[in-house]
Structures are given as C-alpha cells and as structure tokens.
Write a protein that holds these residues in place. Structure first.
Motif, short mmCIF file in Angstrom:
data_model
loop_
_atom_site.label_atom_id
_atom_site.label_comp_id
_atom_site.label_asym_id
_atom_site.label_seq_id
_atom_site.Cartn_x
_atom_site.Cartn_y
_atom_site.Cartn_z
N THR A 38 8.21 -5.52 0.33
CA THR A 38 7.38 -5.34 -0.64
C THR A 38 7.94 -5.48 -1.96
N TYR A 52 12.33 -2.24 -0.21
CA TYR A 52 10.98 -1.34 0.09
C TYR A 52 10.23 -2.16 0.88
N TYR A 53 9.58 -1.60 2.19
CA TYR A 53 8.92 -2.38 3.23
C TYR A 53 7.75 -1.46 3.42
N SER A 54 6.69 -2.36 4.15
CA SER A 54 5.49 -1.68 4.34
C SER A 54 5.36 -2.07 5.95
N LYS A 97 10.59 3.08 3.13
CA LYS A 97 9.21 2.85 3.16
C LYS A 97 8.48 2.93 2.07
N ASP A 98 7.55 1.68 1.84
CA ASP A 98 6.79 1.82 0.36
C ASP A 98 5.26 2.06 0.99
N ASP A 99 4.97 3.30 0.33
CA ASP A 99 3.50 3.84 0.68
C ASP A 99 2.35 3.38 -0.33
N SER A 100 2.66 2.38 -1.38
CA SER A 100 1.81 2.24 -2.28
C SER A 100 0.67 1.42 -1.70
#
Length: 119
Positions: A38, A52-54, A97-100
C-alpha cells in the motif's frame, strides 16, 4: 513537515511497483499470496525502505503467517529489487502491516449501523 526529495519520492513509487510485481510473479510462498503493497517510505539517505502492506484475509493467524512469509522472502525480494532498480545500493527492507484499510472498513460498518432504522 519537510518537503520530500523528488528522487526519494520517485524511488518509493518504483519500489512499490516492483515489490508488488515480485510478490505476484516471483515469490511462491503461499503465506504471502493475496497481500498488496500500500505504500513505501524511503529514508533520505536511501539506506532503508519501510514497505507497508495490507492483508485481505480474515483468518485469525493470517497476520503472523504473512509476517513470517515476508521475513523469509525479504532476501529474495531485496536481491530482485537490486537487479531491477538503477541505484547504487539497494535499501534494507522492513515490512510493516498497514491497518488503514481495515480501519476504514470498520468506520464504514459503524456508519452503516448508525444509518440503519431501529427495529
């Protein structure tokens, strides 16, 4: 906030595109299937890149499995990046980890519940 260097910004976009491609085509580990990069942040000296990843899985232990899979694949990803990018030294990679996306979905759910008529 200081304005980001154009070169750094361009490198971040290129790393994001290449890492997505590498994960899709080169990494055979099933733990990292179905993740999306992301965003990428590269330090000003180009020595470190935070990726950053989802995760699009609802399994309880998916986060741990993906983190372990990315950790195991990080050497190959960095090596592959080094051959694809035209920079002197490939940055060290750190996956976060991207929690958005999940947070946005949670907010959408709350708004939907607020807008439902009482029964």
């Amino acid at each position: 906030m200081a304005q980001k260097n154009f070169r750094v910004g361009r490198l971040e976009q290129e790393i994001q595109r290449e890492v997505n491609d590498i994960l899709l085509k080169r990494i055979r580990d099933p733990r990292v299937a179905g993740i999306t990069v992301t965003g990428v942040e590269v330090t000003g000296d180009l020595q470190q890149a935070t990726i950053y990843y989802s995760v699009f899985s609802k399994e309880a232990n998916a986060d741990e499995q993906v983190a372990a899979g990315l950790e195991a694949a990080s050497g190959l990803i960095r090596k592959e990046l080094g051959s694809r990018l035209t920079i002197y030294k490939t940055p060290e990679l750190k996956f976060v980890k991207d929690d958005s996306v999940e947070y946005g979905n949670h907010i959408d759910d709350l708004i939907r519940k607020l807008n439902q008529p009482d029964k």
